[in-house]
Motif scaffolding. Structure first.
Motif, mmCIF file in Angstrom:
data_model
loop_
_atom_site.group_PDB
_atom_site.id
_atom_site.type_symbol
_atom_site.label_atom_id
_atom_site.label_comp_id
_atom_site.label_asym_id
_atom_site.label_seq_id
_atom_site.Cartn_x
_atom_site.Cartn_y
_atom_site.Cartn_z
ATOM 1 N N GLY A 202 -7.059 15.377 1.611
ATOM 2 C CA GLY A 202 -5.657 15.130 1.261
ATOM 3 C C GLY A 202 -5.309 15.758 -0.089
ATOM 4 N N GLN B 94 9.252 27.058 -2.344
ATOM 5 C CA GLN B 94 8.373 26.896 -1.186
ATOM 6 C C GLN B 94 6.932 26.916 -1.661
ATOM 7 O OE1 GLN B 94 9.661 30.041 1.588
ATOM 8 N NE2 GLN B 94 10.608 28.406 2.779
ATOM 9 N N THR C 240 -10.931 28.537 4.231
ATOM 10 C CA THR C 240 -11.260 27.365 5.050
ATOM 11 C C THR C 240 -10.010 26.723 5.650
ATOM 12 O OG1 THR C 240 -11.260 26.042 3.026
ATOM 13 C CG2 THR C 240 -13.389 26.816 3.819
ATOM 14 N N ASP C 241 -8.855 26.966 5.044
ATOM 15 C CA ASP C 241 -7.611 26.426 5.590
ATOM 16 C C ASP C 241 -6.435 27.191 4.977
ATOM 17 O OD1 ASP C 241 -5.875 24.880 7.039
ATOM 18 O OD2 ASP C 241 -6.068 23.079 5.814
ATOM 19 N N ARG C 242 -5.355 27.227 5.708
ATOM 20 C CA ARG C 242 -4.141 27.871 5.203
ATOM 21 C C ARG C 242 -2.944 27.172 5.838
ATOM 22 N NH1 ARG C 242 -0.772 31.930 7.206
ATOM 23 N NH2 ARG C 242 -2.104 32.176 9.010
ATOM 24 N N SER C 243 -2.048 26.666 5.007
ATOM 25 C CA SER C 243 -0.843 26.018 5.543
ATOM 26 C C SER C 243 0.304 27.022 5.547
ATOM 27 C CB SER C 243 -0.465 24.810 4.676
ATOM 28 O OG SER C 243 0.212 25.237 3.524
ATOM 29 N N GLY C 244 1.372 26.668 6.247
ATOM 30 C CA GLY C 244 2.597 27.460 6.138
ATOM 31 C C GLY C 244 3.296 27.122 4.832
ATOM 32 N N PHE C 245 4.458 27.727 4.611
ATOM 33 C CA PHE C 245 5.228 27.408 3.403
ATOM 34 C C PHE C 245 6.120 26.197 3.676
ATOM 35 C CE2 PHE C 245 3.936 31.547 1.968
ATOM 36 C CZ PHE C 245 3.869 31.388 0.597
ATOM 37 N N HIS C 246 6.118 25.274 2.732
ATOM 38 C CA HIS C 246 6.919 24.055 2.863
ATOM 39 C C HIS C 246 7.995 24.038 1.787
ATOM 40 C CE1 HIS C 246 4.274 21.927 5.763
ATOM 41 N NE2 HIS C 246 3.419 22.820 5.311
ATOM 42 N N ASP C 247 9.221 23.693 2.186
ATOM 43 C CA ASP C 247 10.325 23.609 1.224
ATOM 44 C C ASP C 247 10.143 22.391 0.320
ATOM 45 O OD1 ASP C 247 11.422 25.740 2.510
ATOM 46 O OD2 ASP C 247 13.152 24.675 3.331
ATOM 47 N N LEU D 36 4.681 16.957 -2.926
ATOM 48 C CA LEU D 36 4.389 17.424 -1.568
ATOM 49 C C LEU D 36 2.987 16.953 -1.221
ATOM 50 C CD1 LEU D 36 5.209 19.244 0.927
ATOM 51 C CD2 LEU D 36 3.782 20.977 -0.119
ATOM 52 N N ALA D 37 2.882 16.153 -0.159
ATOM 53 C CA ALA D 37 1.576 15.661 0.281
ATOM 54 C C ALA D 37 1.202 16.343 1.584
ATOM 55 C CB ALA D 37 1.643 14.149 0.480
ATOM 56 N N LEU D 38 0.015 16.860 1.647
ATOM 57 C CA LEU D 38 -0.422 17.577 2.836
ATOM 58 C C LEU D 38 -1.893 17.284 3.100
ATOM 59 C CD1 LEU D 38 1.420 19.487 4.472
ATOM 60 C CD2 LEU D 38 0.256 21.389 3.405
ATOM 61 N N ALA D 39 -2.205 16.999 4.357
ATOM 62 C CA ALA D 39 -3.617 16.827 4.739
ATOM 63 C C ALA D 39 -4.180 18.216 5.015
ATOM 64 C CB ALA D 39 -3.699 15.965 5.990
ATOM 65 N N ALA E 144 -7.890 20.879 5.575
ATOM 66 C CA ALA E 144 -9.310 20.942 5.955
ATOM 67 C C ALA E 144 -10.122 21.522 4.795
ATOM 68 C CB ALA E 144 -9.454 21.806 7.195
#
Lengths: 144, 180
Positions: A75, A91, A104-111, A122-125, A127
C-alpha cells in the motif's frame, strides 16, 4: 557564385544529416537548462527509497510531494501539497523497480485535484515489494 | 558588360530552395499531423464535464488494486455496469477494464467470471456490482457534474456487502460536448 552555391549546399547537407541533429541536441539541451527535469529522492519510514520524477520541473515546484507512506503489503499513500493560491490539478503515476532495476509494477496516471494551498492524498495498492525503489511520476493535468 | 552563365543566374533561387529544405529538415521529426495520437490518461482538450477515458482507466486500476489488497483470493463475478448518469457511454468499457485489471494484478490469485446481462452468476463466491451516477448543475452556459463510480463486492447468497470502493470526479466547464 559557384563557390557560394557549393558552400550553401554543404551547409544544407550538414543540416539534413548530422548537423541538424547536433543543432537540435544543443537547442533541447538549452531548453532543458531553462526548464529542467526534476528528480527528487526521498526516504519513507517503511520500505526502499522513493524517487519523484517531473518531466516539467515547474509542476513539481507548484505541487510538492510532502509525504509518502508505504506499508508492508504494498500500500502506498502519497500526500501532495499545492503551494499556489489557485486550485490545481496534476496526474500521478507509480512504478516499482527491484534491485536489478526490473519493473515490478506500473500504475496508470491518476488525477489529483488540490484546493488552493491544500493537501490531497492518493492511496493506491501496489505490487511493489518493500525493498523496491518506488518511482512517482508527476505531471500537470492538461485540460480544455 | 559581363554575361552571366545559366548556373549563375539560377544560383540565388537554388540557394533559397536548398536552405529552405534544410530549415524544414530541422523541424520536429516527432510532431504529429492532422490526426493526433493521444495518451488515454490525458485530457483530450475538447472540454465537457463527464466521463473521460482517463476516468475509466483510473477507476478500474484503483479499484482492482484496492479489491485485491483488501480481500482474500476468491472467484469474483463481475456484473454488467449500470450507468445511471446523463452521459451516453458504453458501460462495458468500465466492465472490460475492471476484468482486465483484476486479472492482470491478481496474477491468477483471483478467478474472474464475466456475467452477461440477465445471467445469474452460478460458480462465483462473490459478485462485484458497479453503479455510475451523476449530479448535474447548470447556470447559463456553465455546467458542473459530479460523477460517482460505486463498486460493491457482495455475497451472492444473501446480498450482504463484503467490501466497497468509490471513485469520483467533479468538473465544471463552459464548453458542452456531445457523447455519441
Amino acid at each position: 557564385m559557384t563557390r557560394l552555391l557549393s558552400a550553401s549546399l554543404l551547409v544544407a547537407l550538414a543540416a539534413l544529416g548530422g548537423g541538424c541533429a547536433m543543432a537540435k541536441e544543443a537547442r533541447l539541451g538549452l531548453e532543458e537548462g531553462v526548464q529542467p527535469r526534476y528528480v527528487e529522492r526521498i526516504t519513507s519510514e517503511v520500505g526502499g527509497p522513493v524517487e519523484i520524477h517531473c518531466g516539467i520541473g515547474e509542476a513539481c515546484v507548484e505541487v510538492k510531494v510532502v509525504h509518502v507512506q508505504r506499508d508492508l503489503e504494498g500500500g502506498v499513500e502519497v500526500t501532495l501539497q499545492n503551494r499556489t493560491e489557485s486550485a490545481v490539478a496534476v496526474q500521478l503515476s507509480l512504478e516499482g523497480f527491484d534491485d536489478k532495476r526490473r519493473r515490478t509494477d506500473r500504475s496508470g496516471f491518476h488525477d489529483v485535484v488540490l484546493a488552493p494551498r491544500g493537501q490531497q492524498v492518493l492511496a493506491l495498492a501496489t505490487a511493489v515489494e518493500n525493498d523496491d525503489v518506488l518511482v512517482l511520476h508527476l505531471r500537470p493535468r492538461v485540460g480544455a | 558588360m559581363v554575361r552571366l552563365s545559366r548556373l549563375q543566374r539560377a544560383a540565388p533561387l537554388l540557394m533559397a530552395v536548398v536552405l529552405a529544405s534544410a530549415t524544414t529538415a530541422c523541424t520536429h521529426r516527432t510532431s504529429q499531423g492532422a490526426t493526433v495520437a493521444l495518451d488515454p490518461d490525458q485530457d483530450d482538450g475538447l472540454g465537457g464535464t463527464g466521463i473521460e477515458s482517463g476516468d475509466v482507466r483510473a477507476a478500474a486500476d484503483q479499484i482492482a488494486r484496492a479489491l485485491l489488497k483488501d480481500n482474500r483470493p476468491t472467484k469474483v463475478a463481475i456484473l454488467p455496469v449500470e450507468n445511471h448518469t446523463r452521459f451516453r457511454i458504453d458501460a462495458a468499457l468500465v466492465h472490460d477494464h475492471l476484468t482486465h485489471d483484476l486479472s492482470r494484478h491478481s496474477r491468477g490469485r483471483f478467478g474472474v467470471v464475466q456475467v452477461k446481462r440477465g445471467q445469474q452468476p452460478t460458480t462465483a463466491q462473490a459478485v462485484l456490482r458497479t453503479d455510475l451516477r451523476s449530479l448535474t448543475k447548470e447556470r447559463g452556459d456553465t455546467t458542473s457534474d459530479y460523477v460517482t463510480y460505486f463498486f460493491a463486492l457482495e455475497d451472492p447468497e444473501d446480498g450482504s456487502v463484503l467490501w466497497t470502493g468509490m471513485y469520483e470526479t467533479k468538473r465544471r466547464s463552459d464548453v458542452d460536448v456531445v457523447y455519441r
